[in-house]
Design an enzyme around this catalytic site. Structure first.
Site, PDB file in Angstrom:
ATOM      1  N   THR A 139      -5.453  16.172 -21.429  1.00  7.77           N
ATOM      2  CA  THR A 139      -5.600  17.475 -22.059  1.00  7.77           C
ATOM      3  C   THR A 139      -4.845  17.461 -23.380  1.00  7.77           C
ATOM      4  O   THR A 139      -3.842  16.771 -23.528  1.00  7.77           O
ATOM      5  CB  THR A 139      -4.988  18.588 -21.192  1.00  7.77           C
ATOM      6  OG1 THR A 139      -3.585  18.316 -21.048  1.00  7.77           O
ATOM      7  CG2 THR A 139      -5.612  18.618 -19.827  1.00  7.77           C
ATOM      8  N   GLU A 151      -9.907  19.909 -17.254  1.00  2.00           N
ATOM      9  CA  GLU A 151      -9.669  19.901 -15.807  1.00  2.00           C
ATOM     10  C   GLU A 151     -10.907  20.256 -15.000  1.00  2.00           C
ATOM     11  O   GLU A 151     -10.896  20.147 -13.777  1.00  2.00           O
ATOM     12  CB  GLU A 151      -8.556  20.912 -15.460  1.00  2.00           C
ATOM     13  CG  GLU A 151      -7.162  20.506 -15.910  1.00  2.00           C
ATOM     14  CD  GLU A 151      -6.831  20.970 -17.323  1.00  2.00           C
ATOM     15  OE1 GLU A 151      -7.783  21.238 -18.084  1.00  2.00           O
ATOM     16  OE2 GLU A 151      -5.639  21.064 -17.660  1.00  2.00           O
ATOM     17  N   TRP A 205      -2.181  45.346 -21.543  1.00  2.00           N
ATOM     18  CA  TRP A 205      -2.609  44.082 -22.138  1.00  2.00           C
ATOM     19  C   TRP A 205      -3.597  44.346 -23.265  1.00  2.00           C
ATOM     20  O   TRP A 205      -4.555  45.099 -23.105  1.00  2.00           O
ATOM     21  CB  TRP A 205      -3.290  43.187 -21.097  1.00  2.00           C
ATOM     22  CG  TRP A 205      -2.327  42.477 -20.187  1.00  2.00           C
ATOM     23  CD1 TRP A 205      -0.983  42.623 -20.155  1.00  2.00           C
ATOM     24  CD2 TRP A 205      -2.657  41.527 -19.173  1.00  2.00           C
ATOM     25  NE1 TRP A 205      -0.440  41.810 -19.191  1.00  2.00           N
ATOM     26  CE2 TRP A 205      -1.447  41.131 -18.563  1.00  2.00           C
ATOM     27  CE3 TRP A 205      -3.852  40.956 -18.714  1.00  2.00           C
ATOM     28  CZ2 TRP A 205      -1.391  40.191 -17.533  1.00  2.00           C
ATOM     29  CZ3 TRP A 205      -3.804  40.029 -17.687  1.00  2.00           C
ATOM     30  CH2 TRP A 205      -2.580  39.638 -17.103  1.00  2.00           C
TER      31      TRP A 205
END
Lengths: 553, 553
Positions: free
Chosen positions: B187, B332, B449
């Site tokens: 990654t 992944e 948020w």
């Protein structure tokens, strides 16, 4: 170095959960013949499958137990398709077209604990029940005269009542080994006892992925698939599983497999693809010729189970704009073995030589041709041998030998484990497989092989011929010679000499049959294939009025 | 009851053999920039892969050894893609856009025995070699100044000479366990050391099947796929494997990833689909706007790796008839996690709300949303949580922890083994996933948020804005507040107040940024994503000329 991937099993449970959650609004529409089809969403089907699993568990069904289904293509059958494997039991689809004694043999051999039966099929099951010791419970789905079960030893339940009695909309599906048994289907071979093929969760899952590939059936959400192929034939070619995996809706014909209701459901429900055996398409063609319907929703019609006569493919396409795609497979191959898409960029005329083949194998199916002496033949488009296949959804044994363990007869499996298909054919350098005959149907004439199927296809291309079957019959001089059995079209009067001349323009002279017979219909097996064994027996017992033409010099 | 299916492993070897035999005439076309693309058939590629395997074995590469590739998208790289896993070794694709020290760290961590390097990339590799103790051999493919390798400890080989020296056109590929390591990709996360994901043969095989499903990329024989996504990014999204599995041809851009050559190769080679990150399509759009080409061969353009701005999708479609399909995934996840096809039967206008989502997961990817308190949230289209996924091609660990064994950091994997994606979003009842932010990029303002991505997308829809990035910056009163960094189009002069008013029509007032800055370009990571960490650091270190507008009351 070790892989760092998650170890997640490939299971029917996953297919069920995916379909009923992510594609919960996709639908199963079951034809009822009364103008009001039964419609259920995948989400509802998931809930009903959970209730069925609770019900079956209540009847004592445990891991590895076989549960038989004697049902048409309908949404209750789909519920059984998912609930039984997902709870760890084994779905055993019973072929309702088998002779009663064969059916009883199969239920006993599989030791089915429970049989779920369609109400209309009770007259078939009831007389067998006294001979089915393993069957403790019979669950009846749909309308039918249940009095025929009076006095039977097994406990009788109503399918809907059983489901309604389960309060829980969810079932704690067990974590299963992907190699565990999921489903069982017996071959309907014309020789010897039926042989059981036990599909694993893994094989069903991988096969569904392949069915959904763009190179195969390519199901996807928003489309509707019509499996005319019965759900008791090789898992309906994997289409119910593939539908739940992709989100494609299902249109199920229940017992309405006749040409008229098929044409009607296609016109009104507008499926995007349909799948079935050639005899179904033969019937539909005649129906559409007589009474045209709007079948424009069908992007593809997949034909398998037997070779599709090119004349049928052409007639369908020319007269109704329906494109038949040929596929090959068998009970032992789950069944998807190959599909006949032509290479791109060809004119329609150039496509035909590819479309009449069995097509190319997917990556998960390895193919090789075994010659008469056991050596493997080149892919040159000419060398003919018996097709052998290998892959994760190909059978490597049959269920329940003498000791109860899987068994591997030598004539069905090679020493290195490949399946011997019993089909003879060739493969071109670019992978197109053409199967000409069953190994046992090839006519061995004077050291040469004559393809019975090739002769049949040519005969059926004659406008006066409705059906034709060619079988080997003993011949003193040549060992074997072909016998041509023809079914003439209504009103057609064609002389054998005319048919032979028609053939003479198409095959080598030494292949032309001398022996001819008119039959009212070609005998068929329980799955609608030509029953050549029956034809040979009729010949041997002198039941056929055979005309012998002089051999062409 | 036991399954009777054959036990055949799912391997890269099978994909190679299938592609090079059944689809031997399919082609890999590599762009060379000189008007004469390099063309090789899959059959030739199979032979060359066998020769490469012989060559690597001769250099001492054994089972489980890592072989690095530092290469562009070309046919030699495809040969390595297949030869290395098929011989039982591990393909380690090296991201040539990483910082040199990161690259060296990765090669050392993977213990690459051999590195195959494109000639044009020698200047990148050569200075690192003294620090790469494990690398005993360097194989150079293609033109480049090899003198930079003079005096290096590793033995240097020419790729073509190595292949030519192998007499054998075939290789006895070993029978492999499907769970064996096949490929390794690190990654390029912006935090901490790179983390290695080791794909298994099984995961690559299953992922390829999914790529080929009609619901995903749907590759098939006769079509041509253009992976603009580099082959060092998550196996080029599995497209080379999927191509060999399906028979689809490949068009590879080599190092010619600039808009002009991309437009040229699309016009002249006529691929049917292309796949890459949004920045590629942004560049291609500008190129096509300036110099229109015939891109009509493209049936679909898949965009992944980062959210694709809806404005870009609309511009592509309206001005050039090119339909962008959004996909989501990560290193992944192999990477295919979801694809955004709308439900059927909608008008183009009705399709947009679905097309701008990340789409739906396939059956092999299970999804759930973990809320801030660790409970799982309903799929109601509103509840936002961190996406966690599970499946046979999803990572369950990373390669090479302190003890050399795979390791599972708690912030990346849940206790029951699911991957924590670090992406925050919602899922609708019908399974459409919308990811709004990286968990770390969400702006936590006064207990609420704020989605940075939503603000960015709105800003980039303004005609004067070329690019916009929004990051959280510390705020005394609110904890965090958004900082908007904008790149204006050439010649555009737009006031911050105008942009804020533009936003005010689209988001809740309390979400409007007070802090604004003009930047010449948004900093990007090595894979072309916005580097928000860098932006936050620039802000913290006072490098940005931030204008603070009064907070809207």
């Amino acid at each position: 170095m070790q892989s760092t991937m998650q170890d997640v099993p490939l299971t029917v449970t996953r297919i069920l959960e995916h379909g009923s959650v992510v594609h919960g609004q996709s639908r199963i529409t079951t034809w009822t013949g009364d103008g009001a089809p039964l419609r259920r969403t995948f989400a509802e089907t998931g809930t009903r499958a959970a209730r069925l699993a609770h019900g079956l568990r209540g009847l004592g069904v445990g891991p590895g137990d076989a549960v038989g289904t004697l049902m048409w293509n309908n949404s209750a059958h789909v519920e059984a398709y998912f609930a039984i494997p997902a709870m760890g039991a084994v779905l055993h689809t019973l072929n309702l077209r088998l002779a009663p004694e064969q059916l009883a043999w199969i239920v006993r051999h599989a030791a089915d604990r429970v049989v779920i039966v369609g109400g209309s099929l009770l007259p078939l099951l009831a007389p067998l029940l006294p001979h089915l010791d393993s069957v403790g419970h019979v669950i009846v789905s749909g309308a039918g005269d249940r009095s025929v079960l009076d006095g039977c030893r097994a406990q009788v339940h109503d399918y809907e009542e059983l489901l309604a009695a389960q309060p829980d909309r969810r079932y704690e599906w067990p974590e299963l080994d992907e190699r565990a048994a999921a489903a069982l289907c017996y071959t309907s071979g014309t020789t010897g006892d039926p042989k059981g093929v036990v599909y694993s969760h893994r094989s069903v899952y991988l096969h569904s992925m392949e069915v959904n590939s763009a190179s195969s059936f390519g199901l996807k959400a928003g489309e509707t698939c019509l499996p005319v192929v019965p759900m008791f034939h090789v898992n309906a070619w994997g289409l119910p599983h593939a539908a739940f995996m992709s989100g494609a809706s299902l249109l199920l014909p229940d017992r309405f497999l006749q040409p008229a209701p098929l044409a009607e459901m296609i016109e009104s429900e507008r499926p995007s693809m349909a799948a079935g055996v050639p005899t179904i398409w033969q019937g539909l063609l005649a129906e559409l010729d007589a009474r045209p319907r709007d079948t424009s929703s069908l992007k593809a019609v997949v034909s398998g189970g037997a070779p599709c006569p090119p004349s049928l493919m052409k007639a369908f396409e020319e007269r109704h704009g329906l494109r038949i795609v040929q596929a090959w497979g068998m009970t032992e191959t789950s069944p998807l073995g190959s599909m006949a898409y032509p290479p791109p960029g060809l004119t329609p005329e150039e496509e035909w030589p590819y479309r009449v083949t069995q097509g190319r194998v997917p990556a998960s199916v390895e193919a090789r041709l075994a010659g008469p002496d056991g050596t493997f033949l080149p892919w040159d488009g000419r060398s003919a041998g018996e097709l052998e296949v290998r892959g994760p959804w190909i059978a490597g044994a049959y269920h329940g030998g003498a000791d109860g363990e899987p068994f591997r007869p030598d004539d069905k499996f090679s020493p290195d484990g490949w399946l011997r298909t019993g089909d003879v054919g060739t493969i071109t350098p670019d992978g197109y497989l053409t199967l000409t005959d069953r190994a046992k149907d090839v006519i061995k004439s004077g050291g040469e092989w004559i393809s019975s199927v090739e002769l049949e296809n040519h005969l059926m291309a004659h406008p006066g011929v409705a059906e034709a079957a060619v079988v080997a019959v003993p011949d003193e001089k040549w060992g074997e010679r072909p016998l041509a059995a023809v079914v003439l079209r209504d009103g057609a009067a064609v002389e054998y000499e005319v048919l032979r001349s028609f053939l003479a323009d198409r095959v080598a002279r030494w292949q032309l049959p001398e022996r001819w017979v008119r039959v009212p219909a070609v005998p068929k097996t329980s799955v609608g294939k030509f029953d050549k064994k029956a034809l040979r027996r009729q010949y041997a017992e002198g039941e056929l009025e055979v005309v012998v033409l002089p051999r062409v010099p």
